[in-house]
Design a protein around this motif. Structure first.
Motif, mmCIF file in Angstrom:
data_model
loop_
_atom_site.group_PDB
_atom_site.id
_atom_site.type_symbol
_atom_site.label_atom_id
_atom_site.label_comp_id
_atom_site.label_asym_id
_atom_site.label_seq_id
_atom_site.Cartn_x
_atom_site.Cartn_y
_atom_site.Cartn_z
ATOM 1 N N GLY A 1 -9.072 -1.920 2.679
ATOM 2 C CA GLY A 1 -9.659 -0.543 2.604
ATOM 3 C C GLY A 1 -9.641 0.044 1.314
ATOM 4 O O GLY A 1 -8.682 -0.349 0.432
ATOM 5 N N PRO A 2 -10.658 0.868 0.796
ATOM 6 C CA PRO A 2 -10.609 1.300 -0.577
ATOM 7 C C PRO A 2 -9.215 2.273 -0.794
ATOM 8 O O PRO A 2 -8.915 2.095 -2.068
ATOM 9 C CB PRO A 2 -11.654 2.409 -0.539
ATOM 10 N N LYS A 3 -8.726 3.063 -0.117
ATOM 11 C CA LYS A 3 -7.417 3.622 -0.263
ATOM 12 C C LYS A 3 -6.412 2.629 -0.249
ATOM 13 O O LYS A 3 -5.585 3.053 -1.355
ATOM 14 C CB LYS A 3 -7.243 4.809 0.766
ATOM 15 N N GLU A 4 -6.422 1.762 0.477
ATOM 16 C CA GLU A 4 -5.371 0.679 0.676
ATOM 17 C C GLU A 4 -5.170 -0.092 -0.541
ATOM 18 O O GLU A 4 -4.159 -0.617 -0.972
ATOM 19 C CB GLU A 4 -5.465 0.007 1.963
ATOM 20 N N ILE A 5 -6.308 -0.402 -1.334
ATOM 21 C CA ILE A 5 -6.282 -1.353 -2.418
ATOM 22 C C ILE A 5 -6.214 -0.383 -3.640
ATOM 23 O O ILE A 5 -6.197 -1.203 -4.962
ATOM 24 C CB ILE A 5 -7.417 -2.224 -2.501
#
Length: 366
Positions: free
Chosen positions: A186-190
């Protein structure tokens, strides 16, 4: 007095010296810096030592704070930065522009650049709608410019070797099924930048969530493997598994493409346990799997078990998209089918239909 033989030798040496002299780098302008992939071209232009094939002559970025942050990080002068694309083009006269802004802005960039004869490369996908993509194609045809869409997977030797096995050598028989997996946690997760996250998770500026962000890879590769054949139908299912993080867009998307005798399954996700960009290509008599950019697993008709293979830099059209772009503009190579506008118009037709299918729960016939 110079003897004729000596004169000929001197002339030949001069010609060899001229042919080996460094070519002028492609003069490139950057349109927008809110896409984190901009680090690739900034690293190449400002951190790579020795002769380079590109020169950044101007940057259009209205967010001064973002531009200053990247200037400090990559060591370029803020004198290169202009508030608008038009001003940057007027002042710096680039031969080509690379767009690293929101996907919705790709059309605006082509509208400004095409009448000036300036070539354009955008990050994937080409646009947010099929209608925008067709309008961009009309401008390209009218003004005779190049318009490329850059996918990371275009520069994977494994994909090109898989294509050769399936289509050039025809080692696995007629294609029956293609399965493409793309995405990450996920964008936030990475940990993408705030500027990138803001537009990437907006349905207007990005077109959708994971469905567009990662579904485009599979649409691009499937269209290539199928020789730019449009599918008969498109069916898609999307989910919001993490609505607390991504309230406006899907974070899970699966697309099924049907062809007369082949089926493609595209799995784009912001929910993988790790980042992946791999593909399975099944024929009547064998298969070829790409594991990453170089590694592969292959099994042919008479094989008792699969074997591994590895692609090399010789299997790809260029080492990076900007080198390829420079060679293309300078006439040193021909357009690559994988980055072609024809391919990416079909990709946009697929993505547009997938978005519609996900909303209605029905397959869309093309």
């Amino acid at each position: 007095m110079i003897r004729p033989v000596v004169y000929v030798l001197l002339l030949l040496l001069a010609q060899v010296s001229y042919s080996q002299s460094p070519k002028k780098p492609l003069r490139i302008g950057i349109a927008g810096m809110a896409h984190d992939h901009v680090h690739g071209i900034l690293n190449k232009a400002f951190r790579q030592t020795g002769q380079t094939d590109i020169e950044i002559v101007g940057i259009a970025e209205p967010n001064r704070e973002l531009a200053e942050k990247l200037a400090k990080q990559h060591g370029f002068s803020m004198s290169l930065v202009y508030p608008t694309l038009t001003e940057m083009l007027d002042k710096t006269k680039p031969e080509a522009v690379t767009d690293f802004g929101p996907v919705v802005d790709h059309k605006k960039t082509v509208i400004v650049c095409a009448p000036r004869g300036i070539h354009v490369m955008v990050e994937k996908p080409l646009a947010t709608t099929f209608a925008d993509a067709k309008q961009m194609a009309e401008l390209v045809k009218k003004h005779k410019i190049q318009l490329l869409t850059n996918y990371e997977t275009t520069w994977y030797g494994s994909n090109h070797k898989a294509y050769a096995i399936a289509n050039t050598d025809k080692s696995i028989g007629d294609l029956r099924k293609i399965v493409v997996h793309d995405g990450h946690q996920g964008p936030k997760e990475i940990g993408v930048s705030n500027e990138f996250f803001a537009w990437l998770t907006d349905p207007v500026t990005n077109g959708a969530g994971a469905l567009f962000d990662f579904g485009c890879y599979g649409a691009n590769l499937s269209t290539w493997l199928m020789h730019n054949q449009r599918p008969l139908s498109v069916m898609a299912v999307t989910q919001q598994i993490k609505p607390d993080i991504y309230p406006k867009v899907d974070d899970e998307g699966t697309i099924i493409l049907t062809y007369p005798k082949t089926q493609t399954i595209i799995q784009g996700s912001w929910n993988w346990p790790f980042g992946r960009k791999d593909m399975e290509v099944y024929g009547q008599t064998g298969y070829v799997f790409t594991v990453d950019g170089t590694k592969m697993r292959i099994r042919f008709k008479d094989d008792k078990s699969e074997h591994t293979a590895e692609a090399t830099s010789a299997d790809v059209p260029a080492t990076d998209p900007f080198t390829y772009f420079a060679r293309l503009i300078h006439g040193e190579t021909k357009p690559d089918e994988l980055t072609s506008l024809d391919n990416n118009i079909i990709v946009m037709e697929i993505l547009d239909a997938a978005r519609q299918s996900a909303k209605t729960g029905k397959a869309v016939k093309l």
